[in-house]
Design an enzyme around this catalytic site. Structure first.
Site, PDB file in Angstrom:
ATOM      1  N   THR A 157       0.894  -1.152   0.000  1.00  0.00           N
ATOM      2  CA  THR A 157       0.000   0.000   0.000  1.00  0.00           C
ATOM      3  C   THR A 157       0.931   1.200   0.000  1.00  0.00           C
ATOM      4  O   THR A 157       2.094   1.056   0.347  1.00  0.00           O
ATOM      5  CB  THR A 157      -0.881  -0.023   1.269  1.00  0.00           C
ATOM      6  OG1 THR A 157      -1.722  -1.172   1.223  1.00  0.00           O
ATOM      7  CG2 THR A 157      -1.745   1.208   1.396  1.00  0.00           C
ATOM      8  N   SER A 187     -10.609  -2.953   2.089  1.00  0.00           N
ATOM      9  CA  SER A 187      -9.329  -2.870   2.794  1.00  0.00           C
ATOM     10  C   SER A 187      -9.420  -1.829   3.906  1.00  0.00           C
ATOM     11  O   SER A 187     -10.451  -1.196   4.108  1.00  0.00           O
ATOM     12  CB  SER A 187      -8.220  -2.484   1.825  1.00  0.00           C
ATOM     13  OG  SER A 187      -8.299  -1.105   1.510  1.00  0.00           O
TER      14      SER A 187
END
Length: 282
Positions: A157, A187
């Site tokens: 990420t 997420s």
């Protein structure tokens, strides 16, 4: 106090033991944090967080924007969250398709009452705001998908936390997901568990989204800073609690006092910071 910034590009596990990719990520982070620090000198923490994460989304070495992981149905869905520590507003998009920079769409939403949109609603909003069709898929991601090489992928990420000259803090986080997930999976990136900032501190997370959400990690760390802990103390205590679920996470953060801290439970998270001097790890 001068401006401060720290960014992350997820975990190295996504690229395995390929030293060339690791070096490329380090070099990319170095370039992006330098550009972002220069931008921060004349812009707000909020604007800079969006700027930095946009640059990270545009770099196909990372799992956000261009080069994002492909889900089990062969489609790419992106999520991003943004929080302005000064106003206390959070905005985000969840599982949006066919756009280039989801963090910029989250930025547009921060002035609205309905500030977190998902799926087709998020895409409709983006199109109305002038965000044109864009396919973020890369050849490498398609090959990984077709070969089902997902065992060590999907932990990447990107994120940024910035403190500007006026003492304002902002945090931004963006992800392409973990890869091969069930379509519709959410997420942590567009939640306050994975991205949070107020006038005391800002946090951006990476790792396994379900672990980060279970721990309420970002907001928990910032709450402890509010209660008087240093950023380091608050992070270390929160990561001790993360061990109970064997959680996989990494964080970057900045406090209002100018303290910069980062930590990961399963090295190595890749990060870079700029506080008068450049730091890059690993």
């Amino acid at each position: 106090m001068g401006p401060k910034i720290i960014i992350h590009g997820g975990f190295f596990s996504e690229s395995g033991t390929n030293s060339e990719i690791k070096l490329a990520k380090q070099e990319a982070l170095t370039e992006i944090v330098k550009k972002s620090y220069s931008y921060l000198e004349s812009h707000s923490a909020l604007d800079t967080s969006v700027y930095a994460v946009s640059l990270l989304e545009d770099c196909e070495l990372f799992n956000a924007g261009i080069g994002s992981q492909i889900q089990s149905d062969g489609k790419i869905r992106l999520s991003a969250g943004l929080m302005d520590g000064s106003s206390g507003k959070f905005s985000g998009v969840i599982n949006i398709q066919d756009v280039k920079n989801p963090i910029q769409i989250a930025e547009k939403l921060i002035s609205y009452d309905d500030r977190v949109l998902s799926g087709s609603g998020a895409l409709d909003f983006a199109r109305k705001k002038g965000f044109e069709y864009f396919n973020p898929e890369t050849k490498q991601r398609r090959e990984e998908y077709e070969k089902k090489l997902n065992a060590s992928a999907g932990l990447g990420t990107v994120g940024c936390v910035a403190l500007d000259k006026k003492g304002r803090i902002a945090a931004a986080t963006s992800t392409g997901g973990k890869g091969f997930e069930i379509p519709g999976r959410v997420s942590d990136s567009a939640t306050v568990a994975g991205n949070y900032a107020n006038q005391f501190a800002g946090i951006s997370c990476t790792g396994v989204g379900e672990d980060i959400v279970t721990a309420g990690l970002s907001v928990k760390i910032v709450t402890r800073v509010i209660d008087g802990m240093s950023l380091k103390e608050a992070t270390l205590k929160s990561f001790e609690e993360l061990k109970v679920i064997d959680g996989f996470a990494g964080i970057i953060g900045i406090s209002a006092s100018g303290e910069i801290f980062h930590l990961d439970s399963h090295p190595y998270m890749v990060w870079a910071s700029f506080d008068q001097e450049l730091s890059v790890f690993p």
